[in-house]
Design a protein around this motif. Structure first.
Motif, PDB file in Angstrom:
ATOM      1  N   LEU A  88       3.190  -9.325  -7.845  1.00  0.00           N
ATOM      2  CA  LEU A  88       2.290  -8.463  -8.610  1.00  0.00           C
ATOM      3  C   LEU A  88       1.860  -7.406  -7.402  1.00  0.00           C
ATOM      4  N   ILE A  89       1.757  -7.759  -6.250  1.00  0.00           N
ATOM      5  CA  ILE A  89       1.437  -6.586  -5.283  1.00  0.00           C
ATOM      6  C   ILE A  89       2.543  -5.796  -5.075  1.00  0.00           C
ATOM      7  N   GLY A  90       3.490  -6.287  -4.921  1.00  0.00           N
ATOM      8  CA  GLY A  90       4.865  -5.563  -4.860  1.00  0.00           C
ATOM      9  C   GLY A  90       5.235  -4.723  -5.909  1.00  0.00           C
ATOM     10  N   THR A  91       4.932  -5.091  -7.305  1.00  0.00           N
ATOM     11  CA  THR A  91       5.103  -4.461  -8.309  1.00  0.00           C
ATOM     12  C   THR A  91       4.318  -3.008  -8.446  1.00  0.00           C
ATOM     13  N   TYR A  92       2.952  -3.289  -7.611  1.00  0.00           N
ATOM     14  CA  TYR A  92       1.995  -2.149  -7.825  1.00  0.00           C
ATOM     15  C   TYR A  92       2.704  -1.154  -6.772  1.00  0.00           C
ATOM     16  N   HIS A  93       3.020  -1.652  -5.525  1.00  0.00           N
ATOM     17  CA  HIS A  93       3.596  -0.979  -4.553  1.00  0.00           C
ATOM     18  C   HIS A  93       4.733  -0.023  -5.002  1.00  0.00           C
ATOM     19  N   LEU A  94       5.655  -0.596  -5.947  1.00  0.00           N
ATOM     20  CA  LEU A  94       6.718   0.102  -6.492  1.00  0.00           C
ATOM     21  C   LEU A  94       6.358   1.030  -7.456  1.00  0.00           C
ATOM     22  N   LEU A  95       5.204   0.894  -8.372  1.00  0.00           N
ATOM     23  CA  LEU A  95       4.616   1.872  -9.098  1.00  0.00           C
ATOM     24  C   LEU A  95       3.914   2.953  -8.355  1.00  0.00           C
ATOM     25  N   LYS A  96       3.305   2.687  -7.378  1.00  0.00           N
ATOM     26  CA  LYS A  96       2.532   3.849  -6.325  1.00  0.00           C
ATOM     27  C   LYS A  96       3.692   4.647  -5.828  1.00  0.00           C
ATOM     28  N   ASN A  97       5.024   4.156  -5.463  1.00  0.00           N
ATOM     29  CA  ASN A  97       6.091   4.885  -4.675  1.00  0.00           C
ATOM     30  C   ASN A  97       6.970   5.371  -5.608  1.00  0.00           C
ATOM     31  N   LEU A  98       6.768   5.469  -7.055  1.00  0.00           N
ATOM     32  CA  LEU A  98       7.653   5.940  -7.924  1.00  0.00           C
ATOM     33  C   LEU A  98       8.405   7.233  -7.941  1.00  0.00           C
ATOM     34  N   LYS A  99       7.543   8.182  -7.213  1.00  0.00           N
ATOM     35  CA  LYS A  99       7.993   9.587  -7.041  1.00  0.00           C
ATOM     36  C   LYS A  99       8.012   9.983  -5.383  1.00  0.00           C
ATOM     37  N   THR A 100       8.080   8.988  -4.692  1.00  0.00           N
ATOM     38  CA  THR A 100       8.336   9.235  -3.356  1.00  0.00           C
ATOM     39  C   THR A 100       9.770   9.304  -2.983  1.00  0.00           C
ATOM     40  N   SER A 101       9.837   9.496  -1.768  1.00  0.00           N
ATOM     41  CA  SER A 101      11.251   9.528  -1.089  1.00  0.00           C
ATOM     42  C   SER A 101      12.046   8.313  -1.257  1.00  0.00           C
ATOM     43  N   ALA A 102      13.443   8.338  -1.160  1.00  0.00           N
ATOM     44  CA  ALA A 102      14.236   7.064  -1.659  1.00  0.00           C
ATOM     45  C   ALA A 102      13.862   6.189  -0.423  1.00  0.00           C
ATOM     46  N   ASP A 103      13.497   6.533   0.657  1.00  0.00           N
ATOM     47  CA  ASP A 103      13.268   5.665   1.957  1.00  0.00           C
ATOM     48  C   ASP A 103      11.731   4.857   1.650  1.00  0.00           C
ATOM     49  N   GLU A 104      10.826   5.790   1.312  1.00  0.00           N
ATOM     50  CA  GLU A 104       9.717   5.100   0.734  1.00  0.00           C
ATOM     51  C   GLU A 104       9.675   4.146  -0.255  1.00  0.00           C
ATOM     52  N   PHE A 105      10.497   4.384  -1.375  1.00  0.00           N
ATOM     53  CA  PHE A 105      10.373   3.714  -2.544  1.00  0.00           C
ATOM     54  C   PHE A 105      11.122   2.346  -2.041  1.00  0.00           C
ATOM     55  N   HIS A 106      12.185   2.422  -1.029  1.00  0.00           N
ATOM     56  CA  HIS A 106      13.041   1.255  -0.790  1.00  0.00           C
ATOM     57  C   HIS A 106      12.136   0.270  -0.001  1.00  0.00           C
ATOM     58  N   GLU A 107      11.172   0.905   0.943  1.00  0.00           N
ATOM     59  CA  GLU A 107      10.424   0.273   1.525  1.00  0.00           C
ATOM     60  C   GLU A 107       9.384  -0.497   0.987  1.00  0.00           C
ATOM     61  N   ALA A 108       9.027  -0.023  -0.209  1.00  0.00           N
ATOM     62  CA  ALA A 108       8.098  -0.580  -1.188  1.00  0.00           C
ATOM     63  C   ALA A 108       8.421  -1.731  -1.743  1.00  0.00           C
TER      64      ALA A 108
END
Length: 169
Positions: A88-108
């Motif tokens: 659940l928290i990981g899904t939130y982090h992915l959603l929060k980083n949808l429009k960030t850089s590829a590196d930030e999305f990958h780290e999420a």
């Protein structure tokens, strides 16, 4: 002005698939807490090996202590709560980083990966390996969750692979 790119669609698909699995985890938790006795009975029968056919030669493996049944069941519940919370928290982090850089999305993806690994531990190692291979759960006509667990692993493993692929740009 179509802003939905393939890359963004791939990111959305990863968020949605994780949300689907998180929802599954919530339902499992709800079932465990609201119908503790039925689920406990299942764990007790598997551990006791009392409904497994042709188990005389391996009956030494059985755990017949109700106290241990409760403790093992609570370990399973704790692991299910853990994987659900991580997902659940990981899904939130992915959603929060949808429009960030590829590196930030990958780290999420970190918490999602941890949650999925815990879920594989529960459904593959605990149920399919230990439940089937040690406690002969598959020999029971009434308390056999081998196929149910396999279907869950059949969803988790490809999801884990898809999630961890670094295809976002």
């Amino acid at each position: 002005m179509n802003t939905l790119t393939t890359d963004l669609l791939v990111r959305y698909s990863k968020v949605l698939l994780m949300a689907f699995f998180s929802f599954f985890g919530l339902l499992v938790m709800f079932s465990n807490f609201t119908d503790y006795s039925t689920n406990y009975e299942y764990v007790g029968h598997v551990l006791s090996m009392d409904t497994a056919q042709d188990q005389e030669s391996v009956s030494y493996r059985a755990i017949t202590s109700p106290m241990l049944h409760h403790r093992i069941y609570w370990i399973i519940i704790t692991l299910e709560v853990l994987y659900t919370v991580y997902c659940l928290i990981g899904t939130y982090h992915l959603l929060k980083n949808l429009k960030t850089s590829a590196d930030e999305f990958h780290e999420a993806k970190k918490l999602c990966i941890i949650g999925l690994l815990i879920a594989i531990f529960v459904y593959y190692l605990c149920l399919q390996v230990i439940g089937v291979e040690w406690f002969n759960m598959d020999k029971s006509t009434t308390w056999n969750a081998k196929d149910w667990a396999r279907h869950i692993v059949d969803f988790i493993l490809p999801l884990l692979i898809y999630l961890t692929l670094r295809i976002e740009r």
